[in-house]
Design a protein around this motif. Structure first.
Motif, PDB file in Angstrom:
ATOM      1  N   LYS A 192      39.722  45.192  36.023  1.00  0.00           N
ATOM      2  CA  LYS A 192      41.078  44.914  35.551  1.00  0.00           C
ATOM      3  C   LYS A 192      41.504  45.928  34.492  1.00  0.00           C
ATOM      4  O   LYS A 192      42.621  46.454  34.522  1.00  0.00           O
ATOM      5  CB  LYS A 192      41.149  43.500  34.965  1.00  0.00           C
ATOM      6  CG  LYS A 192      41.264  42.430  36.022  1.00  0.00           C
ATOM      7  CD  LYS A 192      41.357  41.068  35.377  1.00  0.00           C
ATOM      8  CE  LYS A 192      41.476  39.989  36.432  1.00  0.00           C
ATOM      9  NZ  LYS A 192      41.413  38.659  35.839  1.00  0.00           N
ATOM     10  N   LYS A 238      44.441  48.686  34.754  1.00  0.00           N
ATOM     11  CA  LYS A 238      45.584  48.627  33.841  1.00  0.00           C
ATOM     12  C   LYS A 238      45.943  50.028  33.363  1.00  0.00           C
ATOM     13  O   LYS A 238      47.115  50.375  33.228  1.00  0.00           O
ATOM     14  CB  LYS A 238      45.227  47.733  32.647  1.00  0.00           C
ATOM     15  CG  LYS A 238      46.465  47.080  32.037  1.00  0.00           C
ATOM     16  CD  LYS A 238      46.206  46.524  30.663  1.00  0.00           C
ATOM     17  CE  LYS A 238      45.399  45.265  30.644  1.00  0.00           C
ATOM     18  NZ  LYS A 238      45.136  44.726  29.318  1.00  0.00           N
ATOM     19  N   ALA A 292      43.248  43.760  42.071  1.00  0.00           N
ATOM     20  CA  ALA A 292      42.515  43.486  40.849  1.00  0.00           C
ATOM     21  C   ALA A 292      42.925  42.158  40.233  1.00  0.00           C
ATOM     22  O   ALA A 292      42.088  41.405  39.747  1.00  0.00           O
ATOM     23  CB  ALA A 292      42.737  44.609  39.844  1.00  0.00           C
ATOM     24  N   TYR A 293      44.226  41.874  40.217  1.00  0.00           N
ATOM     25  CA  TYR A 293      44.709  40.704  39.469  1.00  0.00           C
ATOM     26  C   TYR A 293      45.070  39.515  40.350  1.00  0.00           C
ATOM     27  O   TYR A 293      45.423  38.466  39.848  1.00  0.00           O
ATOM     28  CB  TYR A 293      45.930  41.106  38.657  1.00  0.00           C
ATOM     29  CG  TYR A 293      45.622  41.974  37.470  1.00  0.00           C
ATOM     30  CD1 TYR A 293      45.194  41.407  36.276  1.00  0.00           C
ATOM     31  CD2 TYR A 293      45.738  43.343  37.548  1.00  0.00           C
ATOM     32  CE1 TYR A 293      44.907  42.201  35.185  1.00  0.00           C
ATOM     33  CE2 TYR A 293      45.447  44.145  36.467  1.00  0.00           C
ATOM     34  CZ  TYR A 293      45.036  43.564  35.286  1.00  0.00           C
ATOM     35  OH  TYR A 293      44.737  44.337  34.222  1.00  0.00           O
TER      36      TYR A 293
END
Lengths: 152, 111, 493
Positions: free
Chosen positions: A12, A16, A57-58
């Motif tokens: 994550k 980002k 990822a999220y």
């Protein structure tokens, strides 16, 4: 990010930092399409891949907050319409369908080649929106098992 | 003679489409066939020792490879992406209805 | 101003606008789609009135002149195809206004439909090989999605089958285009046609075989027909009408005609190949149609059989044969679309397509019954209707080319057509009305409108066949008979 959706903290965090750079790179490819290898389609795919990374990822919810599926579909249709309008404007301003009605400018400058950068932007919108919409449609379909209306 | 390479790739894809029983493997066969055609088109435009067909300041040279097949290939790739997305979503819907990917069990149509 | 790009720009623009406005009320997308389709249906007639009979219009996209640039070409053959595509398209859209009410996402349906029209208009207008491939793919991909539009199990299965066959066809076509580019260094049809004359290379024959297979799959000629009887019945009725009435002709037969007559040049071997494929399709399709008990499947097999007549007529290669083939192409698009729309109306009202569950429907559905009778009589070749003239011309062509056996076989096949249409009519519209069917109502107004217009077209084409022949068909026949002179017409000189 307390929730357990998506992948581990390492992934994550990396995503980002990485996602804005990937988007920037995609935009660069789109804007320099008439000068360097690339153009609307590859750039659009790169931009879409940034959003796909976010989704992976999220999880879908967070990614949908950044870019809704309806917005992606909207961008896709707008891109296509923009491209068509450019082509039709060619009839009125240049006399022929798809004629290059803007001044050509100096070769190898960013602002050159007439309407080709604009066409690249239109294609970039279309491809970026389209591929992300397709990806979301396929992913949501698997999660919900219903409601993934996939057309294009 | 390098063209035989793409023809062999094409035949591998065709074999996959004709023999395999799994829906997804059939899709893979189609994709392999599409790649073989792309490879063929790219090889058509290749010249020995050719430059990429991009105007770069400071580099003089006329020995460009043929750029047209490359433009054709990117168009063909765009089209194949659209049809790939459609066929994958068809496969997912079929799996939802039949609970299987085996084409010998997907036979509601008599024909 | 030149009208040619509008055939591509209008449907493409409408498709995306409709999808953008998809959230708004359904009635707006109905109106928008109908208006766009109406404009498209009027445009070809304006073109016919404003141009001389044999005039060829060449339009260069973006002012890039022909061997290098992409050009649109309007000659007699393209004009005939444009009329067929846009008129049937308009009627199918009007029909869908009521018919598609039971499906959700109507705006997406219209969007896909308009994309399909874009693709077909592009295919018949373009003068460039790769552009032909791209437009054919646009039409094909949207038709795959339209076949699966109901997302029921059978429809998905049919669409998957259609898509696998269609993908193989497009790959073969692209392979062949690549071969031609390698041989000639050009993608423009006229330029390629000029370069390959007198070149007897083996690769050229290989590319011809690839084209024949690829477009043969799209045209559903009999060794390559497996997808059609599944895909056409599974689609919603207006889409089946478009697929059977127009798509297999624009993507399959038109491309075959253009490539084999105008680019490669027609010769004796090709003539035999066409005639044998045609004959196989006529009898295979006809015999399989005889034993169907599903209304739409019967119509789909009959499409294969009638496409065989067109290919057979083209195979003759003389004036009457080609005239008959093109006339049959025009006729088939009118009556087969009408029959599919009828089957849709029956399905809409009765809720089934099985022949043994219907009977006597013409008492409760007078419009559907009457129009369907007209269409059946036309397709079986009963004298005053249009199907009779086209089949007669094809048989005259066969006799003139001294193929007496084939002529007799064609007559026999025509009787076969009559047989299965009589069976269909007896089982659906005539005979005793079943008790449980007595409360059936006629289909809604917009559906009746399309059916009546198409029935009038069928009768009109039969009675006024002579003016139609002179104005629309003869320029098209000329294009095919001039053959490889096409390239000098386009490139000038």
């Amino acid at each position: 990010m307390k929730d357990n959706k998506g992948m581990t903290l390492i992934v994550k965090t990396v995503i980002k930092f990485l996602a804005p750079i990937v988007i920037l790179f995609g935009v660069y490819i789109i804007l320099h399409g008439h000068l360097t290898p690339g153009g609307g389609f590859p750039g659009g795919v790169v931009v879409a891949s940034a959003f796909i990374l976010l989704t992976l990822a999220y999880g879908t919810e967070v990614a949908e907050k950044k870019m809704k599926r309806s917005l992606a579909a909207l961008l896709e249709s707008t891109g296509a319409l923009f491209f068509l309008i450019l082509a039709v404007l060619g009839i009125f301003l240049g006399g022929w369908f798809f004629s290059n009605f803007l001044p050509k400018g100096e070769p190898l400058k960013l602002l050159s080649a007439g309407f080709i950068p604009l066409a690249n932007i239109a294609i970039g919108l279309k491809v970026g929106g389209g591929i992300f919409a397709v990806f979301l449609a396929l992913v949501i379909f698997r999660v919900a098992g219903e409601g993934g209306e996939e057309q294009k | 003679m390098i063209f035989f390479l793409s023809f062999i790739l094409f035949l591998i894809g065709l074999y996959c489409v004709l023999i395999k029983k799994n829906l997804l493997k059939i899709v893979m066969g189609i994709v392999i066939m599409e790649y073989s055609v792309s490879l063929f088109l790219i090889l058509l435009g290749y010249k020995k020792g050719g430059f990429p067909p991009i105007v770069t300041p400071g580099v003089e040279g006329t020995n460009f490879v043929d750029p047209l097949p490359q433009a054709l290939v990117i168009t063909a790739i765009v089209i194949s992406i659209a049809s790939l997305a459609l066929i994958i979503s068809l496969c997912m819907r079929i799996y939802q209805k039949y609970k299987t990917f085996d084409i010998t069990k997907i036979r509601k149509l008599k024909g | 101003m030149n009208l040619l790009p509008l055939f591509i720009a209008i449907p493409l623009g409408t498709a995306f606008v409709i999808v953008l406005l998809g959230k708004m009320r359904e009635i707006y997308s109905d109106i928008l789609a109908s208006i766009a389709a109406l404009i498209l249906a009027i445009l070809p007639f304006i073109l016919i009135l404003s141009l001389d009979k044999g005039e060829v219009l060449v339009y260069s996209m973006g002012k890039w002149l022909p061997p290098q640039g992409i050009n649109l070409v309007l000659d007699g053959l393209s004009r005939l195809m444009l009329i067929i595509i846009n008129v049937v398209g308009f009627l199918a859209i009007v029909y869908s206004v009521s018919y598609m009410k039971k499906f959700t996402a109507k705006s997406k349906y219209y969007g896909l439909f308009m994309l399909m029209l874009t693709g077909m208009n592009g295919v018949v207008l373009t003068g460039d090989f790769f552009n032909l491939f791209v437009f054919a793919e646009i039409a094909a991909i949207s038709s795959y999605a339209l076949v699966a539009f109901g997302v029921e199990a059978e429809e998905l299965e049919a669409s998957f089958k259609y898509m696998v066959m269609g993908s193989i066809a497009t790959i073969l076509i692209l392979f062949s285009i690549g071969l031609l580019y390698g041989l000639t260094g050009s993608l423009n049809m006229a330029d390629v046609g000029r370069t390959i004359q007198g070149n007897g290379s083996t690769l050229l024959s290989f590319s011809m075989v690839l084209f024949l297979t690829g477009f043969g799959i799209k045209a559903a000629m009999i060794p390559f027909h497996a997808w059609l009887p599944d895909a056409h019945p599974s689609a919603p009725a207006p889409v089946s009408a478009m697929l059977s009435g127009v798509l297999i002709k624009a993507l399959g037969v038109y491309a075959l005609m253009r490539i084999f007559f105008n680019v490669f040049g027609f010769n004796l071997q090709l003539s035999w190949v066409f005639m044998i494929l045609g004959l196989l399709s006529i009898f295979g399709g006809g015999l399989l149609a005889l034993r169907q008990d599903d209304l739409k499947r019967l119509l789909a097999y009959s499409s294969i059989s009638q496409m065989g007549f067109i290919i057979l007529g083209l195979g003759c290669g003389n004036y009457w044969g080609i005239l008959g083939a093109l006339f049959h192409l025009l006729n088939h698009s009118s009556f087969k679309s009408l029959l599919f729309l009828n089957s849709g109306a029956v399905e809409y009202s009765v809720g089934t397509r099985k022949l043994d569950k219907m009977g006597g429907l013409s008492k409760v559905m007078p419009v559907t019954g009457a129009t369907s009778t007209i269409a059946s009589l036309s397709i079986s070749g009963i004298p005053p209707f249009n199907g009779f003239w086209s089949k007669l011309f094809i048989i005259i062509g066969l006799v003139q080319a001294n193929h007496f056996v084939l002529a007799v076989l064609a007559i026999l096949a025509s009787v076969l057509t009559l047989a299965y249409y009589l069976r269909m009519q007896r089982n659906t519209f005539f005979g005793k009305l079943k008790k449980e069917l007595e409360k059936i109502k006629e289909a809604p107004l917009s559906m009746c409108f399309s059916m009546i217009v198409l029935a009038v077209v069928c009768v009109g084409l039969g009675i006024f066949f002579y003016p139609v022949m002179k104005v629309v068909l003869e320029p098209a026949v000329e294009v095919l008979q001039e053959g490889i002179k096409y390239s000098s017409l386009i490139l000038g000189g």
